[in-house]
Design a protein around this motif. Sequence first.
Motif, mmCIF file in Angstrom:
data_model
loop_
_atom_site.group_PDB
_atom_site.id
_atom_site.type_symbol
_atom_site.label_atom_id
_atom_site.label_comp_id
_atom_site.label_asym_id
_atom_site.label_seq_id
_atom_site.Cartn_x
_atom_site.Cartn_y
_atom_site.Cartn_z
ATOM 1 N N GLN A 155 39.336 18.581 54.999
ATOM 2 C CA GLN A 155 39.598 19.061 53.651
ATOM 3 C C GLN A 155 39.892 20.552 53.667
ATOM 4 N N VAL A 156 40.861 20.958 52.861
ATOM 5 C CA VAL A 156 41.188 22.362 52.670
ATOM 6 C C VAL A 156 41.038 22.672 51.178
ATOM 7 N N PHE A 157 40.497 23.853 50.882
ATOM 8 C CA PHE A 157 40.274 24.226 49.483
ATOM 9 C C PHE A 157 41.101 25.449 49.109
ATOM 10 N N LEU A 158 41.532 25.473 47.855
ATOM 11 C CA LEU A 158 42.063 26.680 47.232
ATOM 12 C C LEU A 158 40.967 27.189 46.312
ATOM 13 N N GLN A 159 40.571 28.456 46.481
ATOM 14 C CA GLN A 159 39.530 28.998 45.616
ATOM 15 C C GLN A 159 40.097 30.116 44.755
ATOM 16 N N PRO A 160 40.111 29.918 43.438
ATOM 17 C CA PRO A 160 40.617 30.953 42.528
ATOM 18 C C PRO A 160 39.714 32.185 42.550
ATOM 19 N N LEU A 161 40.327 33.351 42.404
ATOM 20 C CA LEU A 161 39.570 34.605 42.355
ATOM 21 C C LEU A 161 40.211 35.516 41.316
ATOM 22 N N ALA A 162 39.429 35.930 40.338
ATOM 23 C CA ALA A 162 39.927 36.789 39.253
ATOM 24 C C ALA A 162 39.332 38.183 39.383
ATOM 25 N N ILE A 163 40.203 39.198 39.312
ATOM 26 C CA ILE A 163 39.784 40.603 39.412
ATOM 27 C C ILE A 163 40.109 41.283 38.091
ATOM 28 N N ALA A 164 39.067 41.806 37.426
ATOM 29 C CA ALA A 164 39.267 42.448 36.116
ATOM 30 C C ALA A 164 38.537 43.779 36.090
ATOM 31 N N TYR A 165 39.258 44.865 35.799
ATOM 32 C CA TYR A 165 38.661 46.196 35.668
ATOM 33 C C TYR A 165 38.223 46.340 34.213
ATOM 34 N N THR A 166 36.913 46.326 34.015
ATOM 35 C CA THR A 166 36.377 46.091 32.676
ATOM 36 C C THR A 166 35.811 47.318 31.960
ATOM 37 N N ARG A 167 35.199 48.264 32.701
ATOM 38 C CA ARG A 167 34.556 49.402 32.038
ATOM 39 C C ARG A 167 34.816 50.686 32.819
ATOM 40 N N ARG A 168 34.983 51.797 32.085
ATOM 41 C CA ARG A 168 35.165 53.119 32.680
ATOM 42 C C ARG A 168 34.306 54.091 31.894
ATOM 43 N N ASP A 169 33.494 54.853 32.616
ATOM 44 C CA ASP A 169 32.518 55.736 31.963
ATOM 45 C C ASP A 169 31.582 54.956 31.045
ATOM 46 N N GLY A 170 31.329 53.691 31.388
ATOM 47 C CA GLY A 170 30.416 52.869 30.599
ATOM 48 C C GLY A 170 31.022 52.254 29.363
ATOM 49 N N LEU A 171 32.285 52.555 29.080
ATOM 50 C CA LEU A 171 32.963 52.024 27.891
ATOM 51 C C LEU A 171 33.999 50.973 28.291
ATOM 52 N N PRO A 172 34.249 49.976 27.440
ATOM 53 C CA PRO A 172 35.243 48.959 27.770
ATOM 54 C C PRO A 172 36.628 49.569 28.009
ATOM 55 N N VAL A 173 37.311 49.072 29.032
ATOM 56 C CA VAL A 173 38.678 49.510 29.311
ATOM 57 C C VAL A 173 39.606 48.874 28.282
ATOM 58 N N THR A 174 40.398 49.687 27.605
ATOM 59 C CA THR A 174 41.294 49.186 26.570
ATOM 60 C C THR A 174 42.620 48.739 27.174
ATOM 61 N N ARG A 175 43.397 48.044 26.374
ATOM 62 C CA ARG A 175 44.712 47.587 26.812
ATOM 63 C C ARG A 175 45.611 48.764 27.189
ATOM 64 N N ARG A 176 45.460 49.871 26.503
ATOM 65 C CA ARG A 176 46.275 51.063 26.798
ATOM 66 C C ARG A 176 45.855 51.706 28.118
ATOM 67 N N GLU A 177 44.566 51.621 28.461
ATOM 68 C CA GLU A 177 44.065 52.285 29.669
ATOM 69 C C GLU A 177 44.321 51.491 30.953
ATOM 70 N N ARG A 178 44.436 50.177 30.842
ATOM 71 C CA ARG A 178 44.547 49.356 32.055
ATOM 72 C C ARG A 178 45.715 49.733 32.952
ATOM 73 N N PRO A 179 46.906 50.043 32.426
ATOM 74 C CA PRO A 179 48.011 50.430 33.322
ATOM 75 C C PRO A 179 47.733 51.685 34.145
ATOM 76 N N PHE A 180 46.799 52.540 33.702
ATOM 77 C CA PHE A 180 46.452 53.724 34.493
ATOM 78 C C PHE A 180 45.584 53.360 35.689
ATOM 79 N N ILE A 181 44.832 52.275 35.549
ATOM 80 C CA ILE A 181 43.999 51.788 36.648
ATOM 81 C C ILE A 181 44.843 50.980 37.620
ATOM 82 N N ALA A 182 45.790 50.230 37.079
ATOM 83 C CA ALA A 182 46.673 49.400 37.915
ATOM 84 C C ALA A 182 47.616 50.300 38.722
ATOM 85 N N TRP A 183 48.117 49.747 39.817
ATOM 86 C CA TRP A 183 49.120 50.435 40.640
ATOM 87 C C TRP A 183 50.275 49.465 40.823
#
Length: 236
Positions: A155-183
Amino acid sequence: MIPLQMLALRWHWPVLHVAPLWFHSLLLRLFDVRVIERGNPPGTAATLVVANHVSWLDIPVIGSLHPLSFIAKSEIEGWPVIGLFARLQRSVFIDRQRKKATAEVNDALAHRLVKGEVIVLFAEGTTGDGNRLLPFRSSLVGAAQAALMHDSVDQVFLQPLAIAYTRRDGLPVTRRERPFIAWYGDMELAPHLKFFLEGHPLDVTVTWGEPIPFNGNRKEATAAAEAAVRNALKAA
């Protein structure tokens, strides 16, 4: 750690699987990144991890959690410093310009999976802005199909893995801020690194999904993995 890892690769010392964990954990500490892990990482069964891709930071984030290797585009192998680190991580490189490259890589990946190694595939094929999930490509999932052809693998498995950058300085990362974290796109790496060196703590949630038994249909399995990653990202 570079000389140690080079010797470990040359002589197949067990530390070759451990040194990258140390390296990535230290790197995350330097950048003040905290990883919150959910779900169960791969076990001993042949497993191809199928993940979303947001940033260069995804590599140390995942690499700090479990002994594993990555699939990378062939250009990275020639990059200064990063190419060396990718080789020391035992990454599998694929030349997307060659039509036969996918089949060759699938065969190489199959042999690694048969030996019980965990390989991470960023199934979107590129990084995104962190706000949306790009369609998953099924071509390299053929490695799971090739691994099933070995007599020693039931048997071979595919295992899903989700990566989410969620908080910066203890505050939720907003939709506007996420592109600055992304490369992504044509972003320069140096200015992007400066953003992380400014000393603002960053939280990232890594969610391991339930392993999906591969039944031979790579498009169906890839679609199931994509749906699981999408749901995990929404939850995070």
